[in-house]
Design a protein around this motif. Structure first.
Motif, PDB file in Angstrom:
ATOM      1  N   PRO A 270       0.811  -1.229   0.000  1.00  0.00           N
ATOM      2  CA  PRO A 270       0.000   0.000   0.000  1.00  0.00           C
ATOM      3  C   PRO A 270       0.840   1.273   0.000  1.00  0.00           C
ATOM      4  CG  PRO A 270      -0.923  -1.592   1.527  1.00  0.00           C
ATOM      5  CD  PRO A 270       0.388  -2.146   1.087  1.00  0.00           C
ATOM      6  N   ILE A 271       1.991   1.242   0.691  1.00  0.00           N
ATOM      7  CA  ILE A 271       2.872   2.412   0.685  1.00  0.00           C
ATOM      8  C   ILE A 271       3.365   2.687  -0.735  1.00  0.00           C
ATOM      9  CG2 ILE A 271       5.062   3.357   1.504  1.00  0.00           C
ATOM     10  CD1 ILE A 271       3.033   3.220   3.703  1.00  0.00           C
ATOM     11  N   ILE A 272       3.810   1.642  -1.431  1.00  0.00           N
ATOM     12  CA  ILE A 272       4.285   1.793  -2.811  1.00  0.00           C
ATOM     13  C   ILE A 272       3.148   2.256  -3.718  1.00  0.00           C
ATOM     14  CG2 ILE A 272       5.207   0.534  -4.807  1.00  0.00           C
ATOM     15  CD1 ILE A 272       6.754  -1.210  -2.880  1.00  0.00           C
ATOM     16  N   HIS A 273       1.939   1.739  -3.454  1.00  0.00           N
ATOM     17  CA  HIS A 273       0.780   2.131  -4.261  1.00  0.00           C
ATOM     18  C   HIS A 273       0.556   3.646  -4.179  1.00  0.00           C
ATOM     19  CE1 HIS A 273      -3.348   1.468  -5.972  1.00  0.00           C
ATOM     20  NE2 HIS A 273      -3.501   2.646  -5.412  1.00  0.00           N
ATOM     21  N   VAL A 274       0.596   4.209  -2.982  1.00  0.00           N
ATOM     22  CA  VAL A 274       0.386   5.645  -2.810  1.00  0.00           C
ATOM     23  C   VAL A 274       1.518   6.426  -3.472  1.00  0.00           C
ATOM     24  CG1 VAL A 274       0.220   7.503  -1.111  1.00  0.00           C
ATOM     25  CG2 VAL A 274      -0.976   5.348  -0.717  1.00  0.00           C
ATOM     26  N   PHE A 275       2.735   5.935  -3.332  1.00  0.00           N
ATOM     27  CA  PHE A 275       3.891   6.579  -3.973  1.00  0.00           C
ATOM     28  C   PHE A 275       3.723   6.603  -5.491  1.00  0.00           C
ATOM     29  CE2 PHE A 275       8.097   5.870  -6.009  1.00  0.00           C
ATOM     30  CZ  PHE A 275       8.699   7.085  -5.707  1.00  0.00           C
ATOM     31  N   ALA A 276       3.329   5.476  -6.089  1.00  0.00           N
ATOM     32  CA  ALA A 276       3.135   5.395  -7.529  1.00  0.00           C
ATOM     33  C   ALA A 276       1.972   6.280  -7.983  1.00  0.00           C
ATOM     34  CB  ALA A 276       2.891   3.949  -7.950  1.00  0.00           C
ATOM     35  N   SER A 277       0.917   6.347  -7.182  1.00  0.00           N
ATOM     36  CA  SER A 277      -0.233   7.193  -7.511  1.00  0.00           C
ATOM     37  C   SER A 277       0.173   8.660  -7.559  1.00  0.00           C
ATOM     38  CB  SER A 277      -1.348   6.993  -6.482  1.00  0.00           C
ATOM     39  OG  SER A 277      -1.772   5.648  -6.442  1.00  0.00           O
ATOM     40  N   PHE A 278       0.953   9.079  -6.567  1.00  0.00           N
ATOM     41  CA  PHE A 278       1.428  10.468  -6.540  1.00  0.00           C
ATOM     42  C   PHE A 278       2.289  10.757  -7.768  1.00  0.00           C
ATOM     43  CE2 PHE A 278       4.707  13.574  -5.313  1.00  0.00           C
ATOM     44  CZ  PHE A 278       3.908  14.653  -4.980  1.00  0.00           C
ATOM     45  N   ASN A 279       3.166   9.829  -8.118  1.00  0.00           N
ATOM     46  CA  ASN A 279       4.021  10.005  -9.299  1.00  0.00           C
ATOM     47  C   ASN A 279       3.196  10.138 -10.565  1.00  0.00           C
ATOM     48  OD1 ASN A 279       6.357   9.887  -7.801  1.00  0.00           O
ATOM     49  ND2 ASN A 279       6.713   7.714  -8.176  1.00  0.00           N
TER      50      ASN A 279
END
Length: 467
Positions: free
Chosen positions: A53-62
């Motif tokens: 989930p942390i990576i998901h939010v990071f990728a979404s922001f990118n």
């Protein structure tokens, strides 16, 4: 003329509306990530249920930020190398944005497929599998960077757009393929339903998003089309990141991550979440057994009240993981052999909590027993933890049992047992009937635990049989 100007340099009214919606989308995404940990006090784990989930939010922001920067939403001059089209439109939007986003979801579906269809832990750990399936995006970004096909407005021609859109579609197809392979599993929680809903909304969003992307790339001479297509690009990307995050994290005690459930149930332990008989229950009318210290420890631990007392003593000695492990395996033994799905849930929970290296309550067992569990061909096997349990039992007999009999915990246990015995005699004389008392539940999954990323809290299960 004004439309043509804002189409070229950005700053249209629709641009600001789309940016406002994307900001709200990120705020909602962050709240859905943090609420389980800050409000419901779900403990942080080291497995994929936390970091996916942390990576998901990071990728979404990118993804959202790269669209804003590379598609001329705002009026600013690109003067530095880090403002280059190839940084934002190729690397941040590709491998670090959309590619990473879909890779997280494919990783989750891959985990569910191996755990519930193959009945074994995935042969490749998530932190290895995720970079592997991201490699095509990295290779594609490197190839585009070398060929330099982008113009000053960060657009590329039809020749480059078609293979790029095809790569997007292939990852959606992989996600659908893994999900189709587990469609026959009767999940205890909402993993499959969440996956299908997530795929339905994300596929629809991706369809509109890819269409807008293609139109924006190949028709940069049509002003109104540029404005409309980039508006759709950002809006559909905002919807996409929300839809993908709603996919279950396959972690049953973290379901607060999905906010669409209307009637949350709170569970303190995995046993309660799975509906294991008498999990967390103590009957007031339960027969009081006389505890004989000369009896074998494994026989004494079958008594729920004695097990709680012994567990409290072990915790006071900072050696409680062995008793907690025994308690969880005992709960697993209550599940019928012909119920593999619930057995797999419980077995995986025990493995994550007690067996894997660096687990929250890692037990002291031999390397052979540990590998035997981690490489098992059947997570639902009734004897999966037998060898580890024998080793843990030997440690308890050696390190804890002798000291327990002379401790205040045993004295208190005997005193309470005597009081309960007198109470039962009084009840039999007066004809009173006491009903069972449910244990207190103060808990608050999924990523995405599967998450990551279920409704209950992932609190430690040593209070499984509360007083």
């Amino acid at each position: 003329m004004k439309m043509e100007t804002c189409a070229l340099v950005g700053g249209c009214v629709t641009d600001y509306i789309a940016i406002a919606i994307s900001i709200l989308s990120m705020i909602l995404l962050l709240s859905r990530l943090l609420v389980p940990f800050l409000v419901h006090k779900v403990p942080r784990t080291k497995n994929s249920g936390f970091w996916i989930p942390i990576i998901h939010v990071f990728a979404s922001f990118n993804l959202l930020l790269s669209i804003v920067v590379s598609v001329n939403f705002l009026k600013f001059t690109k003067r530095h190398w880090w403002q280059s089209c190839y940084v934002w439109a190729v690397w941040v939007e590709g491998p670090l944005g959309f590619g990473l986003l879909l890779s997280c979801r494919v990783t989750q579906a891959f985990q569910l497929y191996y755990i519930f269809v193959k009945r074994r832990l995935p042969p490749i750990r998530s932190y290895i599998f995720l970079p592997l399936i991201l490699l095509p995006w990295i290779a594609g970004a490197a190839f585009i960077h070398m060929k330099k096909p982008l113009n000053k407005r960060c657009h590329m021609g039809t020749y480059w757009v078609i293979p790029t859109a095809t790569l997007h579609t292939l990852y959606v197809a992989a996600l659908v393929g893994f999900t189709g392979a587990i469609r026959h599993i009767e999940f205890r929680f909402d993993e499959l339903k969440d996956l299908w809903w997530g795929i339905l909304f994300s596929a629809s969003s991706i369809g509109v998003w890819v269409t807008a992307y293609i139109l924006n790339e190949i028709h940069d001479e049509i002003s109104w089309l540029q404005i409309a297509s980039r508006f759709l690009l950002l809006i559909m990307a905002s919807i996409l990141v929300q839809a993908l995050f709603s996919l279950s994290s396959s972690q049953p005690l973290l379901t607060q991550i999905s906010l669409r459930r209307k009637a949350p149930q709170e569970f303190e332990t995995m046993g309660q979440a799975l509906g294991i008989p008498d999990s967390g229950l103590l009957l007031q009318t339960e027969a009081v057994q006389v505890i004989d210290p000369n009896e074998p420890l494994d026989k004494l631990l079958l008594d729920k009240r004695f097990r709680q007392s012994f567990m409290a003593f072990a915790d006071s000695c900072l050696a409680g993981e062995s008793v907690h492990f025994y308690d969880e395996v005992h709960e697993l033994g209550k599940l019928p052999v012909n119920d593999p799905v619930r057995r797999i849930y419980m077995a995986r929970y025990i493995i994550d909590k007690y067996i894997v290296a660096g687990a929250a309550r890692e037990v002291n067992i031999s390397h052979r027993s540990r590998q035997e569990i981690l490489t098992t061909a059947d997570l639902a096997h009734p004897n999966l933890f037998n060898n580890a349990l024998n080793e843990v039992m030997q440690l308890m007999k050696t390190n804890l049992a002798k000291d327990y009999w002379s401790s205040m915990y045993f004295m208190k246990f005997k005193e309470e047992a005597s009081m309960r015995s007198n109470g039962l005699e009084l009840e039999q004389m007066t004809g009173l009937n006491f009903s069972p008392r449910l244990s207190s539940v103060h808990g608050a999954d999924d990523p995405f635990h599967q998450e990551h990323f279920s409704k209950g809290s992932a609190n430690d299960s040593h209070d499984s049989d509360t007083q």
